[in-house]
Each structure stands twice: as C-alpha cells, then as structure tokens.
Design a protein around this motif. Structure first.
Motif, PDB file in Angstrom:
ATOM      1  N   THR A  86      -2.649   1.291  -5.151  1.00 30.98           N
ATOM      2  CA  THR A  86      -4.067   1.254  -4.811  1.00 30.98           C
ATOM      3  C   THR A  86      -4.339   0.064  -3.906  1.00 30.98           C
ATOM      4  N   ILE A  87      -5.191   0.293  -2.932  1.00 33.68           N
ATOM      5  CA  ILE A  87      -5.675  -0.796  -2.090  1.00 33.68           C
ATOM      6  C   ILE A  87      -7.176  -0.636  -1.909  1.00 33.68           C
ATOM      7  N   TYR A  88      -7.894  -1.740  -1.995  1.00 29.51           N
ATOM      8  CA  TYR A  88      -9.336  -1.754  -1.753  1.00 29.51           C
ATOM      9  C   TYR A  88      -9.580  -1.930  -0.260  1.00 29.51           C
ATOM     10  N   LEU A  89     -10.556  -1.192   0.273  1.00 25.42           N
ATOM     11  CA  LEU A  89     -10.952  -1.342   1.671  1.00 25.42           C
ATOM     12  C   LEU A  89     -12.472  -1.376   1.740  1.00 25.42           C
ATOM     13  N   ALA A  90     -13.038  -2.516   2.152  1.00 29.33           N
ATOM     14  CA  ALA A  90     -14.478  -2.584   2.370  1.00 29.33           C
ATOM     15  C   ALA A  90     -14.850  -1.621   3.484  1.00 29.33           C
ATOM     16  N   ASP A  91     -16.053  -1.046   3.401  1.00 27.76           N
ATOM     17  CA  ASP A  91     -16.412  -0.020   4.374  1.00 27.76           C
ATOM     18  C   ASP A  91     -16.646  -0.560   5.777  1.00 27.76           C
ATOM     19  N   ASP A  92     -16.619  -1.886   5.929  1.00 28.07           N
ATOM     20  CA  ASP A  92     -16.744  -2.445   7.278  1.00 28.07           C
ATOM     21  C   ASP A  92     -15.490  -3.208   7.699  1.00 28.07           C
ATOM     22  N   ASP A  93     -14.394  -3.041   6.964  1.00 30.04           N
ATOM     23  CA  ASP A  93     -13.140  -3.693   7.318  1.00 30.04           C
ATOM     24  C   ASP A  93     -12.103  -2.664   7.744  1.00 30.04           C
ATOM     25  N   LEU A  94     -10.911  -3.160   8.102  1.00 36.09           N
ATOM     26  CA  LEU A  94      -9.875  -2.293   8.662  1.00 36.09           C
ATOM     27  C   LEU A  94      -8.515  -2.622   8.059  1.00 36.09           C
ATOM     28  N   LEU A  95      -7.653  -1.619   7.996  1.00 38.87           N
ATOM     29  CA  LEU A  95      -6.265  -1.827   7.609  1.00 38.87           C
ATOM     30  C   LEU A  95      -5.386  -1.897   8.848  1.00 38.87           C
ATOM     31  N   ILE A  96      -4.306  -2.651   8.739  1.00 34.12           N
ATOM     32  CA  ILE A  96      -3.284  -2.680   9.791  1.00 34.12           C
ATOM     33  C   ILE A  96      -2.191  -1.719   9.320  1.00 34.12           C
ATOM     34  N   ALA A  97      -2.280  -0.478   9.762  1.00 31.18           N
ATOM     35  CA  ALA A  97      -1.499   0.614   9.169  1.00 31.18           C
ATOM     36  C   ALA A  97       0.011   0.368   9.158  1.00 31.18           C
ATOM     37  N   PRO A  98       0.630  -0.094  10.250  1.00 31.18           N
ATOM     38  CA  PRO A  98       2.090  -0.300  10.204  1.00 31.18           C
ATOM     39  C   PRO A  98       2.504  -1.298   9.122  1.00 31.18           C
ATOM     40  N   GLU A  99       1.662  -2.327   8.890  1.00 33.27           N
ATOM     41  CA  GLU A  99       2.002  -3.314   7.867  1.00 33.27           C
ATOM     42  C   GLU A  99       1.773  -2.754   6.469  1.00 33.27           C
ATOM     43  N   VAL A 100       0.763  -1.898   6.310  1.00 30.58           N
ATOM     44  CA  VAL A 100       0.576  -1.218   5.025  1.00 30.58           C
ATOM     45  C   VAL A 100       1.818  -0.394   4.699  1.00 30.58           C
ATOM     46  N   GLU A 101       2.332   0.295   5.694  1.00 29.28           N
ATOM     47  CA  GLU A 101       3.571   1.078   5.527  1.00 29.28           C
ATOM     48  C   GLU A 101       4.702   0.184   5.046  1.00 29.28           C
ATOM     49  N   ASN A 102       4.828  -1.019   5.628  1.00 32.53           N
ATOM     50  CA  ASN A 102       5.901  -1.937   5.246  1.00 32.53           C
ATOM     51  C   ASN A 102       5.731  -2.417   3.806  1.00 32.53           C
ATOM     52  N   VAL A 103       4.495  -2.675   3.387  1.00 32.10           N
ATOM     53  CA  VAL A 103       4.256  -3.153   2.036  1.00 32.10           C
ATOM     54  C   VAL A 103       4.580  -2.063   1.010  1.00 32.10           C
ATOM     55  N   VAL A 104       4.188  -0.847   1.312  1.00 30.32           N
ATOM     56  CA  VAL A 104       4.507   0.260   0.404  1.00 30.32           C
ATOM     57  C   VAL A 104       6.018   0.420   0.290  1.00 30.32           C
ATOM     58  N   ARG A 105       6.707   0.293   1.385  1.00 30.88           N
ATOM     59  CA  ARG A 105       8.172   0.383   1.347  1.00 30.88           C
ATOM     60  C   ARG A 105       8.746  -0.743   0.482  1.00 30.88           C
ATOM     61  N   TYR A 106       8.202  -1.937   0.633  1.00 29.52           N
ATOM     62  CA  TYR A 106       8.658  -3.080  -0.170  1.00 29.52           C
ATOM     63  C   TYR A 106       8.453  -2.800  -1.651  1.00 29.52           C
ATOM     64  N   LEU A 107       7.298  -2.287  -2.027  1.00 29.67           N
ATOM     65  CA  LEU A 107       7.032  -1.996  -3.436  1.00 29.67           C
ATOM     66  C   LEU A 107       7.957  -0.903  -3.957  1.00 29.67           C
ATOM     67  N   ASP A 108       8.243   0.086  -3.136  1.00 24.75           N
ATOM     68  CA  ASP A 108       9.192   1.128  -3.540  1.00 24.75           C
ATOM     69  C   ASP A 108      10.565   0.529  -3.836  1.00 24.75           C
ATOM     70  N   GLU A 109      10.953  -0.447  -3.038  1.00 19.46           N
ATOM     71  CA  GLU A 109      12.277  -1.046  -3.173  1.00 19.46           C
ATOM     72  C   GLU A 109      12.331  -2.104  -4.272  1.00 19.46           C
ATOM     73  N   ASN A 110      11.167  -2.528  -4.763  1.00 15.94           N
ATOM     74  CA  ASN A 110      11.101  -3.574  -5.792  1.00 15.94           C
ATOM     75  C   ASN A 110      10.208  -3.101  -6.927  1.00 15.94           C
ATOM     76  N   PRO A 111      10.708  -2.210  -7.767  1.00 16.40           N
ATOM     77  CA  PRO A 111       9.864  -1.590  -8.801  1.00 16.40           C
ATOM     78  C   PRO A 111       9.335  -2.557  -9.852  1.00 16.40           C
ATOM     79  N   ASP A 112       9.885  -3.769  -9.937  1.00 16.21           N
ATOM     80  CA  ASP A 112       9.375  -4.734 -10.904  1.00 16.21           C
ATOM     81  C   ASP A 112       8.212  -5.565 -10.355  1.00 16.21           C
ATOM     82  N   VAL A 113       7.899  -5.394  -9.056  1.00 20.00           N
ATOM     83  CA  VAL A 113       6.776  -6.115  -8.455  1.00 20.00           C
ATOM     84  C   VAL A 113       5.501  -5.313  -8.696  1.00 20.00           C
TER      85      VAL A 113
END
Length: 413
Positions: A86-113
């Motif tokens: 889950t990620i919170y996004l304020a309705d007037d803010d933005l995500l940096i999509a490529p970096e979100v992709e990298n973070v999700v990959r990191y979490l997949d690779e580190n299940p204890d995080v």
C-alpha cells in the motif's frame, strides 16, 4: 494484486483529475489498483472518476455518505485496499513511477522488510522541476526488526520524517494508532519496526507538489502541521521510544531517559525554528515572537531562524498588536499617527497587518468634528511619551493612547 495506491479526496475534483491524468502514464510491470475514498464531495468528483474508469484506469471508488474528516477518509481508503503493498498518494501530489517499480521489486526480494521509506521531493509542477528534497539519505539503510536504538539515532541525526513509504498491507492494518497527539509517521514506524525490518532508501519515489498547475499560488499542503505540530513530532518520537522500551531494547535508566528527552526536545526545537520562518513569512509576527521566546528560554536562541529576525521582530509585533487592538474595538473610525517621521510607511504596514480598511489613518485630528466625535471615534499612536499628556488633557481615555513603549516593552529577545 501487487500494489494499492490509496487516494483520499474531498471536493478536489480539479486536483484529482490532474493526479489521475498522471496515473494514466504509469506503466507498472505488475497489477495495481487506485483506491479512491471520496469524503462525500459535493462537486463533480464522482462523475469525473467514472470517466477515468471508462478510460481503463484500474480504479476502485468508494464514496462516504458523510464527511467525517480526514482520518475516517484515509481509513476507508486503506481498509478497502487489496494489494500486497500500500502507498498513500495525496490527491495533489505525484508518484515517480519508475522508482515505485524499483521499491516494489526491492520488497519482493526482501520479504522480511515491512516498509520501505524514502525522502520526497518538493516539486514545481508548472516548471516540471524538483525544487528540493525533504531530508536526505546518503545510502540505502536497513534496520533489523526491533533495532529501535539505531533507528532512533538515525531519525535524530538526519532529522528524518518517515512520512512516505510503501508498506506491506498486512502491517498497515495493524499500525493505525496512535496518530493524533503522537505524530503518526513516527508511531507507525515504531509498529512497522516491531513487526519486521524497515528500510530507508536513498532515491525518492514521491513528489510533493509545492507549485501546482491547478492553483500556482495556493498554500502548500501540510502548512498547518509545519507551524503547529512540533509537540506532536516530539510525541511521536517519545512514542517510538516507548515501544522500544516495552520490547526491552531501549534502556530506560534515569541517565538514558534524560538523554532521550533532550534529543526529543532538540528535534522539536528544530521544527519550531521552521515554524518561526513560516509564521514570519506569513506576517504573523506575534506567533513568531511567541515561538522565539520559547526557543530562547530552552537554550536555542542561537537558532538561525531566531537570530535573523531578532532586530526587526519587536517593531513588527508592536504594529501588529496595534492593528489588532484597533480592529477589535467597536466605534473606531480613525487612527491618529501623532508625530511619526514616516506616517505613510507606518500606515502601509498597519494595513498590511490587519488594520480594517474602513479605519482612516491620519496624521492629526481632522477638522469639522466635535470633541466628543474625535474622542469616541479615535485611537492615537504617539511617537513620543510626552505627547500622551497632550491627548489626555483633551479628554482622550488612557486606554486609546499608545506609544511604541506600550507596544514593545515586553517584546524581549
């Protein structure tokens, strides 16, 4: 479902439309959803969201029947999320999509995080420019489960605000309180660390929009927190330490307790310094002075935000006090500036500080009025104490005659 992007909103159709336009460009390699919780908006939010659903955005829309405030709206969004993360996004803010992709990959690779945090950028949407970054992490840093001491030192030394994170949804569901008197970002972080490892990544994946295409001059979201929430920040740090102490990994001897208390206080004082800067820029000099007094007493009078305004603050506090007194009194038609070297400048400052437009500013008593009309409808600001007697002799009440000494003698820096 891999990721839930949770967007609480209320009567922000234009901002939400802008955010969803950006979402159309997100090309994640995994399935995701956009969970929108509408806090009983009375504008066209519902129809606008339906339009984006029709365009194919993976939106799940939930509308509350009544506006219960920000917290229930956020709960509604998070509790409806079905993604693994889950990620919170304020309705007037933005995500940096490529970096979100990298973070999700990191979490997949580190299940204890449990949670991956990162700093965020302050973004000028008009110029498409990152203006600055809110805190910095020199290198990715991982903290093992219940390593409260090391993480607290990290927060204190880097002045870290762990507000932006991608979190395992199972952890988010059990880490919701406290969030009122103890700043939620610190208290939630305590619970995340209690459940597993947490990581602070170097690269931002979130943009906080400071200059918006929708309303370039709008007040930046979060202003109220910056200028009033310093005690909640301290409360959040104290709660973080409390959880560590209850788990037996934070030393609560008298000596350690004093040291932790001083660190929490120092963190709070730094935030009070930021609040002083904001209040001064907003021309609320009285609030800036109140905070300066508290910081000086606490031994932080050398804070840069205090020292750079110390020379000008007393005079501005005095003028703002006078403007407030005139505005508060009924039946006042004029302010007499007696003997002022530059009455035009003083008048301009007073009007800028809240003197009502209907109150005339004059340099001397106007002709054509009776003594009673003058006395009942006037406040006098004298440049010299000796001039007070002149107006008292005419019958003016002592409570409507002010000098610089009256307004500034207790403004001590």
């Amino acid at each position: 479902m891999k990721l839930s992007i949770c967007i609480p909103t209320y009567n922000r159709e234009a901002y939400l439309r802008n955010a969803l336009e950006y979402c159309q460009d997100y090309a994640f390699s995994f399935p995701y959803e956009i969970v929108i919780s509408d806090n009983a908006s009375t504008d066209g939010t519902e129809a606008m969201v339906a339009e984006f659903i029709e365009r194919g955005l993976p939106i799940r829309y939930f509308r509350r029947e009544t506006n219960g405030g920000a917290t229930p709206n956020q709960i509604n969004a998070f509790q409806h999320a079905v993604g693994e993360y889950t990620i919170y996004l304020a309705d007037d803010d933005l995500l940096i999509a490529p970096e979100v992709e990298n973070v999700v990959r990191y979490l997949d690779e580190n299940p204890d995080v449990v949670a991956a945090h990162a700093p965020w950028t302050i973004y000028d949407e008009v110029q498409d420019l990152d203006l600055s970054q809110f805190y910095a992490v020199a290198a990715d840093r991982r903290f093992e489960r219940r390593d409260f001491f090391e993480l607290f030192c990290f927060l204190f030394e880097g002045h870290i605000f762990p507000e932006i994170a991608i979190v395992r949804s199972s952890a988010m569901r059990s880490a919701w309180v406290p969030r009122e008197l103890c700043f939620y970002a610190f208290s939630h972080l305590a619970h995340f660390l209690d459940m597993g490892a947490v990581t602070f990544l170097k690269t931002p994946f979130y943009r906080s929009v400071a200059v918006s295409k929708i309303a370039p001059s709008r007040q930046q979201a979060g202003f109220d927190d910056v200028v009033t929430s310093w005690d909640r920040y301290r409360g959040g740090l104290e709660y973080f330490l409390h959880i560590g102490a209850k788990r037996g990994v934070i030393d609560m001897s008298d000596e350690s307790r004093i040291a932790y208390d001083q660190m929490c206080r120092h963190f709070m004082m730094v935030r009070m310094g930021v609040a002083i800067r904001f209040w001064f820029a907003r021309k609320d000099y009285i609030k800036a002075y109140e905070l300066c007094a508290r910081m000086i007493f606490a031994g932080h009078g050398d804070n840069v935000e205090v020292t750079k305004i110390a020379d000008t603050l007393p005079a501005m506090v005095g003028l703002q006090t006078l403007a407030g007194k005139v505005a508060a009194m009924t039946g006042i038609d004029r302010l007499i500036l007696d003997g002022m070297t530059d009455p035009e400048m003083v008048a301009e400052l007073l009007q800028d500080l809240g003197l009502p437009a209907e109150v005339a500013i004059v340099s001397e008593e106007p002709a054509g009025l009776s003594a009673e009309e003058l006395i009942e409808g006037s406040i006098v600001f004298v440049s010299e104490e000796a001039r007070r007697d002149h107006y008292l002799a005419k019958g003016y009440r002592p409570t409507v005659i002010f000098s610089d000494l009256d307004l500034t003698q207790h403004v001590l820096l």
